[in-house]
Scaffold this active site. Structure first.
Site, PDB file in Angstrom:
ATOM      1  N   ASP A 291      -1.369   4.473  -6.214  1.00 53.63           N
ATOM      2  CA  ASP A 291       0.056   4.344  -5.874  1.00 53.63           C
ATOM      3  C   ASP A 291       0.872   5.511  -6.394  1.00 53.63           C
ATOM      4  OD1 ASP A 291      -1.087   1.501  -5.808  1.00 53.63           O
ATOM      5  OD2 ASP A 291       0.795   1.415  -4.700  1.00 53.63           O
TER       6      ASP A 291
ATOM      7  N   GLY B  12       0.868  -1.184   0.000  1.00 48.33           N
ATOM      8  CA  GLY B  12       0.000   0.000   0.000  1.00 48.33           C
ATOM      9  C   GLY B  12       0.902   1.231   0.000  1.00 48.33           C
TER      10      GLY B  12
ATOM     11  N   ARG C  90      10.442  -1.166  -4.530  1.00 53.08           N
ATOM     12  CA  ARG C  90       9.259  -1.324  -5.417  1.00 53.08           C
ATOM     13  C   ARG C  90       9.157  -0.047  -6.249  1.00 53.08           C
ATOM     14  NH1 ARG C  90       3.711  -3.533  -2.959  1.00 53.08           N
ATOM     15  NH2 ARG C  90       3.340  -3.997  -5.139  1.00 53.08           N
TER      16      ARG C  90
END
Ligand code: MRU
Length: 402
Positions: free
Chosen positions: A278, A54, A124
């Site tokens: 995101d 998240g 990420r």
């Protein structure tokens, strides 16, 4: 938020052990497991393997990663001091040359810290909050020359980010409430049906969530709501995490397959879609969990309002074209091949679904163009999905283009 009557967040700094602790979300909803992140490698691993996930939560975890990097530097320095003192005592040469050496070492330490921060940011690629959180804390770290001061300032900054993100999500809830209340009034108090994708709840942030914040606020203020929860393959963040969160809070919800949303919209069974993001460009293009784009297309075709809830840390002020410029993470195809759950005995197991030899592709996010977004719910209020409207809420970023 409460878990079994106890206040809980997905991340916290444990002042007794002086370490960062997180809920290992891979085990939910079947097991509540807490993991300790002592090193930069622990943080990178937790982000990559999605103990924490998240966008806002990844940002906060990255911020604590900088703290871990300095702790590790302190330990390295202590070891090298012990070594140096031992050799100084032998040679009895405590001189100006030693302090010159110290200064050189400090510069090397900052270079090391910057490299560690780059490793954290690379964990990420899609959620911009990760680089945002790491950079914000690194900037503070570089202001101080002594380790103890660096360490204190960095811990303070990371904790400050945690509290700011919690407050931002609370405000998103207050602003989003208006949208749900309007629908409830129009439907004369009948349940407002909200569809959401993935998990943009408190597990993905710190408190309240982004997409779920207006749901929690509306429910707590007595508005009758029901949430359609997309299961969100391959890792089932909706079925595992959103359903768990909503259930614990007593909110009515139904888990649906990822492909059901369009059908429900055609039959008037969805009043509003609210999702998280995101990374969102300054022009309003939205990267979110794979499948979000298809929900936006279906919502557009059925005149269902499609809202995206986000704190300002999720805007990428440097980007204009989301489809072209937002990096989309591709994850291990094994996540597609296997499904995890519990068996009749309560054991957590993973089973293979397609033929062993079939290929699989795991694009983790997609981009919804701004033209399909009805509006953004932010900590400063609601705006349209256009550069002009976004900048009217965040005018300090007007000149901030990359
Ligand atoms: O791969 P994940 O689980 O990290 O993806 C998360 C999402 O796509 C969420 O919807 C997004 O981060 C918004 S979170 C408040």
């Amino acid at each position: 938020m409460k878990v079994d009557g106890k206040d809980m967040r997905p991340i916290w700094f444990d002042s007794v052990s002086q370490t960062v602790k997180v809920i290992d979300q891979r085990m939910l909803p079947h097991k509540l497991v807490v993991a300790e992140l002592r090193t930069v490698d622990n943080v990178i691993d937790a982000i990559k393997r999605m103990f924490v996930r998240g966008a806002p939560l990844i940002g906060v975890t990255g911020a604590f990663g900088v703290y871990n990097a300095i702790v590790e530097l302190c330990q390295k320095q202590k070891r090298s001091r012990q070594h140096k003192n031992a050799s100084d005592a032998c040679s009895k040469k405590i001189s100006a040359a030693v302090s010159d050496k110290d200064r050189a070492y400090d510069k090397a330490c900052d270079d090391y810290l910057k490299r560690e921060c780059q490793r954290l940011k690379d964990a990420r690629p899609t959620a911009v909050n990760l680089a945002w959180g790491v950079n914000r804390v690194l900037e503070v770290a570089l202001r101080y020359e002594q380790y103890d001061k660096k360490l204190m300032a960095v811990l303070q900054e990371a904790c400050q980010i945690v509290e700011e993100e919690a407050e931002n999500c609370r405000l998103i809830g207050e602003h989003g409430l208006r949208l749900i209340e309007e629908i409830s009034r129009r439907k004369e108090g009948k349940p407002v049906n909200i569809l959401t994708h993935c998990n943009a709840g408190w597990l993905a942030t710190v408190e309240y969530g982004t997409a779920t914040a207006p749901m929690y606020t509306a429910f707590d203020r007595g508005v009758d709501i029901h949430v359609w929860v997309d299961e969100t393959r391959p890792l089932n963040q909706g079925a595992r995490l959103t359903a768990w969160e909503l259930g614990r809070h007593g909110i009515k919800h139904t888990v649906i397959t990822d492909n059901a949303g369009g059908h429900l919209m055609q039959h008037g069974m969805v009043d509003i879609v609210i999702v998280g993001t995101d990374r969102t460009t300054r022009t309003g293009d939205v990267a979110n969990k794979i499948g979000t784009y298809l929900k936006a297309l279906a919502a557009n075709d059925n005149s269902v309002p499609f809202y995206v809830a986000l704190p300002s840390s999720t805007f990428d002020w440097s980007l204009k074209d989301g489809v072209k410029d937002i990096p989309i993470e591709e994850r291990d195809p094994d996540e597609i091949r296997h499904v995890q759950g519990i068996d009749a005995q309560g054991n957590l197991i993973s089973v293979l679904v397609p033929p062993q030899q079939s290929g699989a592709a795991n694009h983790a996010f997609d981009v919804t163009p701004s033209r399909l977004v009805t509006g953004f719910i932010t900590e400063r209020g609601i705006c349209e999905a256009s550069e002009e409207s976004i900048l009217s809420l965040f005018p300090e970023h007007a000149g901030n283009i990359g």
